[in-house]
Design an enzyme around this catalytic site. Sequence first.
Site, PDB file in Angstrom:
ATOM      1  CE1 TYR A  84      37.820  49.987  39.528  1.00  0.00           C
ATOM      2  CE2 TYR A  84      39.005  50.209  37.454  1.00  0.00           C
ATOM      3  CZ  TYR A  84      38.019  49.610  38.216  1.00  0.00           C
ATOM      4  OH  TYR A  84      37.235  48.617  37.668  1.00  0.00           O
ATOM      5  CE  LYS A 138      38.612  46.412  40.311  1.00  0.00           C
ATOM      6  NZ  LYS A 138      37.772  45.373  40.960  1.00  0.00           N
ATOM      7  CG  ASN A 162      31.336  41.850  41.113  1.00  0.00           C
ATOM      8  OD1 ASN A 162      31.832  42.161  40.037  1.00  0.00           O
ATOM      9  ND2 ASN A 162      30.237  42.435  41.576  1.00  0.00           N
TER      10      ASN A 162
END
Length: 232
Positions: free
Chosen positions: A138, A142, A68
């Site tokens: 980012y 991901k 996470n």
Amino acid sequence: MTNILLTGSSRGIGAAIAAALDLPGITLIGHGTNSGIPADFVDPAAPAVLWQAALDQFGGQIDVLINNAGVFEENPIDRDDDAWLANWNRTMQINLTASAALCRLAVRHWQERKAPGRIVNIASRAAYRGDSPAHWHYAASKAGMVAMTKSIARGYARDGILAFAICPGFTMTGMAEDYLASRGGDKLLADIPLGRVADPAEVATAARFLALDAPPSMTGAVLDINGASYVR
């Protein structure tokens, strides 16, 4: 007893996942800046140190890994070249490479033990939809996490090693609050048919299900939690 290692457990989605997994028969070790085992994922050696520390505390057995930990930092393209590249590499190292290193250690651990295991990777809606002009890195990190999850699922299902990903949209954490404030919250909320951002507890509910109860045939699944702001 199920032993779970959760990264980024000290706040936001990570703290909500830790709370959701506070159950009989579950032992959880967290990692973070404010609680759990400290590890700075900017350091390439940190994931292995964290894994070994958790393994030692668990008595040599980890059953579930939940990745996470991550950062969400602006990186405008008009930045100085060196600064832009440094920020790109920092985000990739923390969000993707550290997670990959932990996934590798987890897979090898389960292979050596001839034991089943589960990986849950917290990715983002940005993996599919992209993000703002200041967040190429980012979105790319991901998207890489989602592709890695699918590769692990396909590669090791026969060994009983399962991998899942969750792609939240905006979630009411510190990172999202800063982003909403900087980009104009009302405009962004208008793009979410549900009319609100997700609560960390909603993401945690999905993470708990994947970590403990999802049927093996779901391996490779990516769950969206974004209020229908991106459907695929």
